[in-house]
Design a protein around this motif. Sequence first.
Motif, mmCIF file in Angstrom:
data_model
loop_
_atom_site.group_PDB
_atom_site.id
_atom_site.type_symbol
_atom_site.label_atom_id
_atom_site.label_comp_id
_atom_site.label_asym_id
_atom_site.label_seq_id
_atom_site.Cartn_x
_atom_site.Cartn_y
_atom_site.Cartn_z
ATOM 1 N N LEU A 184 0.837 -1.196 0.000
ATOM 2 C CA LEU A 184 0.000 0.000 0.000
ATOM 3 C C LEU A 184 0.870 1.243 0.000
ATOM 4 N N ARG A 185 0.347 2.297 -0.599
ATOM 5 C CA ARG A 185 0.979 3.599 -0.526
ATOM 6 C C ARG A 185 0.644 4.218 0.830
ATOM 7 N N TYR A 186 1.425 5.211 1.219
ATOM 8 C CA TYR A 186 1.258 5.849 2.519
ATOM 9 C C TYR A 186 -0.180 6.327 2.721
ATOM 10 N N THR A 187 -0.720 7.060 1.747
ATOM 11 C CA THR A 187 -2.062 7.625 1.884
ATOM 12 C C THR A 187 -3.116 6.540 2.039
ATOM 13 N N ILE A 198 -6.296 2.710 8.351
ATOM 14 C CA ILE A 198 -6.105 2.528 9.795
ATOM 15 C C ILE A 198 -6.794 3.694 10.513
ATOM 16 N N PRO A 199 -8.043 3.507 10.909
ATOM 17 C CA PRO A 199 -8.778 4.603 11.559
ATOM 18 C C PRO A 199 -8.100 5.051 12.855
ATOM 19 N N GLY A 200 -8.027 6.367 13.024
ATOM 20 C CA GLY A 200 -7.521 6.923 14.272
ATOM 21 C C GLY A 200 -6.034 7.180 14.327
ATOM 22 N N ILE A 201 -5.272 6.684 13.364
ATOM 23 C CA ILE A 201 -3.818 6.895 13.413
ATOM 24 C C ILE A 201 -3.492 8.263 12.814
ATOM 25 N N SER A 202 -2.664 9.010 13.508
ATOM 26 C CA SER A 202 -2.244 10.310 12.990
ATOM 27 C C SER A 202 -1.137 10.104 11.957
ATOM 28 N N LEU A 228 1.769 7.238 12.153
ATOM 29 C CA LEU A 228 1.975 6.302 11.045
ATOM 30 C C LEU A 228 3.404 6.398 10.539
ATOM 31 N N THR A 229 3.900 7.610 10.368
ATOM 32 C CA THR A 229 5.282 7.796 9.910
ATOM 33 C C THR A 229 6.270 7.152 10.883
ATOM 34 N N LEU A 230 6.079 7.385 12.172
ATOM 35 C CA LEU A 230 6.951 6.798 13.194
ATOM 36 C C LEU A 230 6.867 5.276 13.186
ATOM 37 N N VAL A 270 6.860 11.189 -11.102
ATOM 38 C CA VAL A 270 6.380 12.503 -10.712
ATOM 39 C C VAL A 270 4.867 12.447 -10.693
ATOM 40 N N PRO A 271 4.229 12.621 -9.550
ATOM 41 C CA PRO A 271 4.853 12.816 -8.243
ATOM 42 C C PRO A 271 5.455 11.521 -7.730
ATOM 43 N N PRO A 272 6.373 11.614 -6.770
ATOM 44 C CA PRO A 272 7.017 10.398 -6.239
ATOM 45 C C PRO A 272 5.988 9.437 -5.643
ATOM 46 N N ARG A 273 6.254 8.171 -5.829
ATOM 47 C CA ARG A 273 5.369 7.139 -5.278
ATOM 48 C C ARG A 273 6.196 6.237 -4.382
ATOM 49 N N VAL A 274 5.651 5.966 -3.173
ATOM 50 C CA VAL A 274 6.308 5.073 -2.218
ATOM 51 C C VAL A 274 5.290 4.023 -1.801
ATOM 52 N N GLU A 275 5.719 2.760 -1.809
ATOM 53 C CA GLU A 275 4.855 1.668 -1.350
ATOM 54 C C GLU A 275 5.513 0.962 -0.179
ATOM 55 N N TYR A 276 4.660 0.468 0.698
ATOM 56 C CA TYR A 276 5.104 -0.306 1.854
ATOM 57 C C TYR A 276 4.545 -1.707 1.732
ATOM 58 N N THR A 277 5.357 -2.675 2.090
ATOM 59 C CA THR A 277 4.944 -4.070 2.028
ATOM 60 C C THR A 277 5.596 -4.848 3.165
ATOM 61 N N LEU A 278 4.982 -5.957 3.527
ATOM 62 C CA LEU A 278 5.591 -6.809 4.551
ATOM 63 C C LEU A 278 6.774 -7.556 3.972
ATOM 64 N N THR A 279 7.812 -7.695 4.756
ATOM 65 C CA THR A 279 8.935 -8.555 4.406
ATOM 66 C C THR A 279 8.567 -9.979 4.842
ATOM 67 N N PRO A 280 9.357 -10.981 4.491
ATOM 68 C CA PRO A 280 9.085 -12.322 5.011
ATOM 69 C C PRO A 280 9.041 -12.361 6.550
ATOM 70 N N LEU A 281 9.895 -11.582 7.204
ATOM 71 C CA LEU A 281 9.877 -11.525 8.666
ATOM 72 C C LEU A 281 8.554 -10.924 9.149
ATOM 73 N N GLY A 282 8.113 -9.848 8.526
ATOM 74 C CA GLY A 282 6.831 -9.235 8.878
ATOM 75 C C GLY A 282 5.665 -10.159 8.603
#
Length: 134
Positions: free
Chosen positions: A50-53, A59-63, A67-69, A88-100
């Motif tokens: 997922l992208r940051y946004t 995740i309801p309620g997270i500031s 989230l950044t922290l 442009v604009p920059p795109r960042v995705e987050y994903t679980l690693t095998p450990l996660g």
Amino acid sequence: MRRTKQVPARPAVGPCARWAGDPEIIREIMDRIGDKWTMLTVSTLSDGPLRYTDLHRAIPGISQRMLTLTLRQLTRDGLIGRTSYPEVPPRVEYTLTPLGDSLVGAVQVMANWSVDNHETIRANREDYDLAESG
């Protein structure tokens, strides 16, 4: 001068007795993975990258700050990966690693337990608060 009596350390029992090496890192890891924002972030990412946004919306309620922290801490611990795309604009995705990904089962058990027992806990809190106030 007053001397203080040294009390011998009691041997560890329970899960602490099985911790070989540095118990401090074990406590830090338990603190991290037991955190509500960590559990919600890991659980949310278990469905895929997922992208940051999108993660923030999911995740309801997270500031934004929390989230950044959380993402920074989970990336440092190797539980999630962060991929930047040179667009442009920059795109960042987050994903679980095998450990996660190996943590997802435990997180889902905790989440399911919370869902199954929240009414009982709410009633217990109300009973306790009533008894304490009167």
